[in-house]
Design a protein around this motif. Structure first.
Motif, PDB file in Angstrom:
ATOM      1  N   ILE A  25       0.578  -1.047   0.006  1.00  0.00           N
ATOM      2  CA  ILE A  25      -0.251   0.144   0.001  1.00  0.00           C
ATOM      3  C   ILE A  25       0.496   1.301   0.214  1.00  0.00           C
ATOM      4  O   ILE A  25       1.417   1.683   1.257  1.00  0.00           O
ATOM      5  CB  ILE A  25      -0.669   0.206   1.213  1.00  0.00           C
ATOM      6  CG1 ILE A  25      -1.607  -1.275   1.704  1.00  0.00           C
ATOM      7  CG2 ILE A  25      -1.997   1.175   1.095  1.00  0.00           C
ATOM      8  CD1 ILE A  25      -2.473  -1.921   2.672  1.00  0.00           C
ATOM      9  N   ASP A  26       0.971   2.169  -1.298  1.00  0.00           N
ATOM     10  CA  ASP A  26       2.123   2.729  -1.073  1.00  0.00           C
ATOM     11  C   ASP A  26       1.035   4.114  -1.528  1.00  0.00           C
ATOM     12  O   ASP A  26       0.597   4.766  -1.695  1.00  0.00           O
ATOM     13  CB  ASP A  26       2.748   2.863  -2.185  1.00  0.00           C
ATOM     14  CG  ASP A  26       3.787   1.821  -2.515  1.00  0.00           C
ATOM     15  OD1 ASP A  26       4.151   2.179  -1.104  1.00  0.00           O
ATOM     16  OD2 ASP A  26       3.818   1.301  -3.763  1.00  0.00           O
ATOM     17  N   GLN A  27       0.936   4.786   0.182  1.00  0.00           N
ATOM     18  CA  GLN A  27       0.201   6.075   0.726  1.00  0.00           C
ATOM     19  C   GLN A  27       0.798   7.049  -0.155  1.00  0.00           C
ATOM     20  O   GLN A  27       1.788   7.679   0.522  1.00  0.00           O
ATOM     21  CB  GLN A  27      -0.458   6.203   2.169  1.00  0.00           C
ATOM     22  CG  GLN A  27      -0.924   7.427   1.769  1.00  0.00           C
ATOM     23  CD  GLN A  27      -1.162   7.149   4.281  1.00  0.00           C
ATOM     24  OE1 GLN A  27      -1.312   6.687   4.348  1.00  0.00           O
ATOM     25  NE2 GLN A  27      -1.575   8.528   4.129  1.00  0.00           N
ATOM     26  N   ARG A  28       0.269   8.072  -0.301  1.00  0.00           N
ATOM     27  CA  ARG A  28       1.345   9.167  -1.422  1.00  0.00           C
ATOM     28  C   ARG A  28      -0.150   9.940  -0.858  1.00  0.00           C
ATOM     29  O   ARG A  28      -0.115  11.531  -0.792  1.00  0.00           O
ATOM     30  CB  ARG A  28       0.961   9.575  -2.761  1.00  0.00           C
ATOM     31  CG  ARG A  28       1.992   8.434  -3.323  1.00  0.00           C
ATOM     32  CD  ARG A  28       2.602   8.690  -4.362  1.00  0.00           C
ATOM     33  NE  ARG A  28       3.828   8.207  -4.578  1.00  0.00           N
ATOM     34  CZ  ARG A  28       5.374   8.983  -4.153  1.00  0.00           C
ATOM     35  NH1 ARG A  28       5.137   9.662  -4.070  1.00  0.00           N
ATOM     36  NH2 ARG A  28       6.299   8.096  -4.625  1.00  0.00           N
ATOM     37  N   GLU A  29      -1.593   9.843  -0.147  1.00  0.00           N
ATOM     38  CA  GLU A  29      -2.173  10.751   0.186  1.00  0.00           C
ATOM     39  C   GLU A  29      -2.041  11.475   1.767  1.00  0.00           C
ATOM     40  O   GLU A  29      -1.346  10.847   2.674  1.00  0.00           O
ATOM     41  CB  GLU A  29      -3.807  10.206   0.239  1.00  0.00           C
ATOM     42  CG  GLU A  29      -4.115   9.963  -0.659  1.00  0.00           C
ATOM     43  CD  GLU A  29      -3.706   8.523  -1.031  1.00  0.00           C
ATOM     44  OE1 GLU A  29      -3.327   8.099  -0.257  1.00  0.00           O
ATOM     45  OE2 GLU A  29      -3.855   7.142  -1.694  1.00  0.00           O
ATOM     46  N   TYR A  30      -2.309  12.505   1.939  1.00  0.00           N
ATOM     47  CA  TYR A  30      -2.149  13.563   3.563  1.00  0.00           C
ATOM     48  C   TYR A  30      -2.814  14.686   3.292  1.00  0.00           C
ATOM     49  O   TYR A  30      -3.568  14.970   2.098  1.00  0.00           O
ATOM     50  CB  TYR A  30      -0.847  13.748   3.549  1.00  0.00           C
ATOM     51  CG  TYR A  30      -0.205  15.178   2.507  1.00  0.00           C
ATOM     52  CD1 TYR A  30       0.326  14.487   2.203  1.00  0.00           C
ATOM     53  CD2 TYR A  30      -0.256  16.476   3.376  1.00  0.00           C
ATOM     54  CE1 TYR A  30       0.291  15.730   0.907  1.00  0.00           C
ATOM     55  CE2 TYR A  30       0.824  17.409   2.292  1.00  0.00           C
ATOM     56  CZ  TYR A  30       0.638  16.916   0.920  1.00  0.00           C
ATOM     57  OH  TYR A  30       1.390  17.940   0.584  1.00  0.00           O
ATOM     58  N   TRP A  39       1.213  13.435  -2.306  1.00  0.00           N
ATOM     59  CA  TRP A  39       2.991  13.583  -1.979  1.00  0.00           C
ATOM     60  C   TRP A  39       4.129  12.929  -3.361  1.00  0.00           C
ATOM     61  O   TRP A  39       3.482  11.866  -3.365  1.00  0.00           O
ATOM     62  CB  TRP A  39       3.018  13.103  -0.842  1.00  0.00           C
ATOM     63  CG  TRP A  39       4.626  13.271  -0.602  1.00  0.00           C
ATOM     64  CD1 TRP A  39       5.279  11.980  -0.514  1.00  0.00           C
ATOM     65  CD2 TRP A  39       5.183  14.874  -0.248  1.00  0.00           C
ATOM     66  NE1 TRP A  39       6.547  12.692   0.464  1.00  0.00           N
ATOM     67  CE2 TRP A  39       6.850  13.792  -0.158  1.00  0.00           C
ATOM     68  CE3 TRP A  39       5.151  15.579  -0.746  1.00  0.00           C
ATOM     69  CZ2 TRP A  39       7.361  14.776   0.475  1.00  0.00           C
ATOM     70  CZ3 TRP A  39       6.258  16.836  -0.259  1.00  0.00           C
ATOM     71  CH2 TRP A  39       7.557  16.155   0.210  1.00  0.00           C
ATOM     72  N   ASN A  40       4.514  13.459  -3.863  1.00  0.00           N
ATOM     73  CA  ASN A  40       5.637  13.409  -4.436  1.00  0.00           C
ATOM     74  C   ASN A  40       6.634  12.890  -4.056  1.00  0.00           C
ATOM     75  O   ASN A  40       7.778  12.518  -5.978  1.00  0.00           O
ATOM     76  CB  ASN A  40       5.300  13.630  -6.035  1.00  0.00           C
ATOM     77  CG  ASN A  40       3.763  13.645  -6.845  1.00  0.00           C
ATOM     78  OD1 ASN A  40       3.366  12.724  -7.021  1.00  0.00           O
ATOM     79  ND2 ASN A  40       4.002  15.084  -7.339  1.00  0.00           N
ATOM     80  N   GLY A  41       7.358  13.546  -3.350  1.00  0.00           N
ATOM     81  CA  GLY A  41       8.351  13.429  -2.713  1.00  0.00           C
ATOM     82  C   GLY A  41       8.875  11.947  -2.254  1.00  0.00           C
ATOM     83  O   GLY A  41       8.260  10.937  -2.623  1.00  0.00           O
ATOM     84  N   SER A  65       3.794   2.665   1.816  1.00  0.00           N
ATOM     85  CA  SER A  65       4.978   3.545   2.370  1.00  0.00           C
ATOM     86  C   SER A  65       3.990   4.608   2.967  1.00  0.00           C
ATOM     87  O   SER A  65       3.046   4.350   2.059  1.00  0.00           O
ATOM     88  CB  SER A  65       6.260   3.243   1.155  1.00  0.00           C
ATOM     89  OG  SER A  65       5.524   3.585  -0.086  1.00  0.00           O
ATOM     90  N   THR A  66       4.742   5.514   3.217  1.00  0.00           N
ATOM     91  CA  THR A  66       3.750   6.756   3.299  1.00  0.00           C
ATOM     92  C   THR A  66       4.957   8.039   3.736  1.00  0.00           C
ATOM     93  O   THR A  66       5.318   7.929   3.650  1.00  0.00           O
ATOM     94  CB  THR A  66       3.578   6.835   5.292  1.00  0.00           C
ATOM     95  OG1 THR A  66       5.032   6.848   5.924  1.00  0.00           O
ATOM     96  CG2 THR A  66       2.357   5.174   5.339  1.00  0.00           C
ATOM     97  N   PRO A  67       4.365   8.874   3.434  1.00  0.00           N
ATOM     98  CA  PRO A  67       4.453   9.852   2.764  1.00  0.00           C
ATOM     99  C   PRO A  67       5.315  11.170   3.353  1.00  0.00           C
ATOM    100  O   PRO A  67       5.570  10.711   4.715  1.00  0.00           O
ATOM    101  CB  PRO A  67       3.660  10.951   2.348  1.00  0.00           C
ATOM    102  CG  PRO A  67       2.247  10.402   2.507  1.00  0.00           C
ATOM    103  CD  PRO A  67       2.370   9.408   3.544  1.00  0.00           C
ATOM    104  N   LEU A  68       6.717  11.512   3.309  1.00  0.00           N
ATOM    105  CA  LEU A  68       7.687  12.325   3.924  1.00  0.00           C
ATOM    106  C   LEU A  68       8.363  13.115   3.490  1.00  0.00           C
ATOM    107  O   LEU A  68       8.037  14.050   3.254  1.00  0.00           O
ATOM    108  CB  LEU A  68       9.424  11.137   3.393  1.00  0.00           C
ATOM    109  CG  LEU A  68      10.091  10.131   4.418  1.00  0.00           C
ATOM    110  CD1 LEU A  68      11.630  10.032   4.006  1.00  0.00           C
ATOM    111  CD2 LEU A  68      10.049  10.280   6.044  1.00  0.00           C
ATOM    112  N   LEU A  69       6.832  13.719   4.748  1.00  0.00           N
ATOM    113  CA  LEU A  69       6.539  14.676   3.948  1.00  0.00           C
ATOM    114  C   LEU A  69       7.993  16.062   4.617  1.00  0.00           C
ATOM    115  O   LEU A  69       8.560  15.564   5.905  1.00  0.00           O
ATOM    116  CB  LEU A  69       5.321  15.331   4.901  1.00  0.00           C
ATOM    117  CG  LEU A  69       3.835  14.920   4.050  1.00  0.00           C
ATOM    118  CD1 LEU A  69       2.932  15.363   4.955  1.00  0.00           C
ATOM    119  CD2 LEU A  69       4.492  14.917   2.674  1.00  0.00           C
TER     120      LEU A  69
END
Ligand code: G3H
Length: 539
Positions: A25-30, A39-41, A65-69
């Protein structure tokens, strides 16, 4: 290594299909300002404590994975929360109690539909058993229901004017501002929501950063948060603590800091806030709760409570019994029975039936626990249970370590894992002095039947800890009970009713009881000219 341990991790075919995660589950939302942003980083991989056997190899499961904001996004979340609060003039803090309750009820209904997804991720991310993961989810829903009930009750009690010494007044609780809520990895849903929900319902706006582990399990709820609350009221960010949360604290715009974690983490973050007395902190921190087993204790009960107290969720509870003082007259018998009970606990994967012992989510934890055991061995203790401290990858079999003394790290360090130090004692002053001189002060459990002796020990602890348990393990629940701690263990008190108080302050409208003032007050109330000054009674 025994066969039990070598075969503990499954091959993929042995994982029931219902629980498999087929795709990472590659999470890009926040969530910021009511928008699910992408999140594109860089992403932070989410490692499960579960390894899967592939041939002769074991592979740790990367479940997503989760976003590294960065601080940029966390400051954007703060701006959204600040704007939604709008110095107390925003839509959310000025809503009526009934309206805010409606939002929370909608959220709860939506959350309930995500139970299976959240429970599955609790198992994969932190290794919590299915039964306990379900319990955590359901307990959280009950907590929300009870919070709504308590808020109605609080509001009903404020729906009246009081007269005192020639004055009349109405007193109500109002929000504090922008809250930062952070929870721990061992109860990543429940403990976070025990601050998040009261903060929201009282009219604060919130920035929520999920725990270090147990992060993905919030994802199934993102949409519920987005659709059930107005923009900016709840903002959810991800990333490294120092970078994201550090920037929030440094800004000085956080009004309430609700944090369940380590004492060091809380100190480091609190220190960053430039206006310390404008920051209200609600903290649940480290603990080293002792059990004291007296010679006349009901041994079956003491053993059973100490097993649950020390080893449920592998000892990873802040309230766990982390050191057992057992009277020397019964210590051999106690250890014998204790070890028999440990041998009956099943090791396995979180979804296995009747499993109690599962892999540990913190990287390096197994090595750390082995270090503590070795240190105790060097100072004269032994591991006294079969298989104790045997380990395999992320799994550590519970170790009963005896006799423990003050030279050992296990005597004072919070192990937060399946190691049970046992200290023999002959004089009751020994455990009393331990508690009095400890840096922690959360809870203590006393096991005994001699009322006079129990009462004496109990009284010695009333000014030391937040809760004294008689013939039962230490624990937080029932959630209506006050939950707090002394010294380095906590700041503030939480319970369903207390949490509503800690996220609010009492404000009053007062006037001299003259005829003209009374008339004006009653006109305001009768014509519903004020949202604050009102005697409306919520049904
Ligand atoms: O980790 C600390 C929790 O508040 C403990 O809650 O005693 O209900 O397991 P519990």
């Amino acid at each position: 290594m025994t066969t039990t341990l070598s075969s503990i991790f499954p091959s993929v075919e042995n994982i029931p299909e219902a629980f498999r995660i087929s795709q990472p589950i590659d999470q890009r939302e926040y969530l910021i300002n009511g928008e699910l942003r992408i999140w594109n980083g860089n992403l932070n991989p989410v490692l499960s404590p579960v390894f899967v056997k592939e041939g002769d190899e074991y592979r740790q499961q990367v479940i997503g994975s989760t976003p590294l904001l960065t601080s940029r996004e966390s400051l954007a979340a703060m701006d959204a929360a600040v704007k939604a609060y709008d110095l107390g003039q925003g839509y959310w803090p000025t809503r009526s109690v009934t309206e805010r309750i409606e939002h929370v009820e909608r959220f709860l209904a939506s959350m309930r539909t995500r139970r299976d997804a959240v429970v599955n991720l609790l198992m994969w991310e932190i290794g919590k058993t299915k039964k306990d993961s379900e319990r955590e989810f359901d307990r959280t829903c009950d907590y929300i229901v009870d919070t709504i009930k308590a808020y109605k009750e609080l509001d009903r009690n404020s729906a009246k004017l009081i007269e005192e010494q020639g004055y009349m007044a109405q007193i109500r609780r109002v929000p504090l501002g922008v809250s930062l809520c952070m929870g721990p990895y061992n109860y990543p849903l429940n403990e976070t929501f025990t601050t998040l929900i009261p903060a929201l319902i009282m009219g604060n706006t919130v920035i929520f950063k999920p725990a270090k582990y147990g992060v993905l399990l919030i994802r199934p709820l993102l949409e519920s948060f987005q659709t059930c609350f107005p923009a900016g009221v709840i903002n959810i960010i991800y990333g490294r603590g120092r970078e994201t949360v550090g920037a929030l604290m440094e800004s000085g715009k956080i009004d309430v800091f609700a944090f369940i974690g380590t004492n060091k983490g809380a100190n480091d973050l609190k220190r960053l806030h430039p206006k310390p007395h404008r920051l209200k902190a609600i903290l649940g921190l480290d603990a080293k709760n002792p059990a004291i087993v007296l010679p006349d204790a009901d041994l079956e009960n003491a053993v059973s409570e100490c097993i649950t107290g020390a080893l449920s969720f592998n000892g990873q509870r802040c309230t766990a019994l982390k050191i057992l003082f057992v009277h020397e007259d019964i210590v051999d018998e106690f250890i014998k029975k204790f070890n028999e009970r440990i041998a009956r606990l099943n090791p396995g994967m979180p979804w296995d039936n009747d499993v109690s012992l599962t892999p540990l989510p913190e990287p390096g934890k197994v090595e750390y626990l082995a270090e503590l055991v070795n240190d105790a061995r060097q100072h004269g203790a032994e591991v006294v249970n079969e298989m104790g401290s045997e380990n395999h990858l992320t799994f550590f079999y519970p170790a009963v370590v005896y006799p423990v003394n003050s030279k050992m790290r296990l005597y004072s360090e919070e192990q937060f894992g399946p190691v049970v130090p046992i200290v023999p004692f002959s004089d009751d002053s020994k455990p009393i002095e331990y508690v009095v001189n400890s840096n922690f002060g959360q809870q203590v459990s006393i096991f005994g039947t001699d009322s006079k002796r129990v009462a004496k020990i109990m009284d010695a602890f009333v000014n030391q800890v937040g809760r004294i348990n008689l013939n039962t393990q230490s624990q937080r629940g029932p959630d209506t009970f006050p939950f707090n701690g002394r010294k380095d263990s906590a700041e503030g008190t939480l319970s369903i009713a207390d949490a509503l108080r800690v996220f609010s302050i009492r404000t009053l409208v007062a006037t001299k009881s003259t005829d003209s003032n009374k008339q004006m007050m009653s006109t305001i109330i009768r014509n519903r000219e004020s949202a604050f000054l009102s005697t409306d009674y919520i049904i």
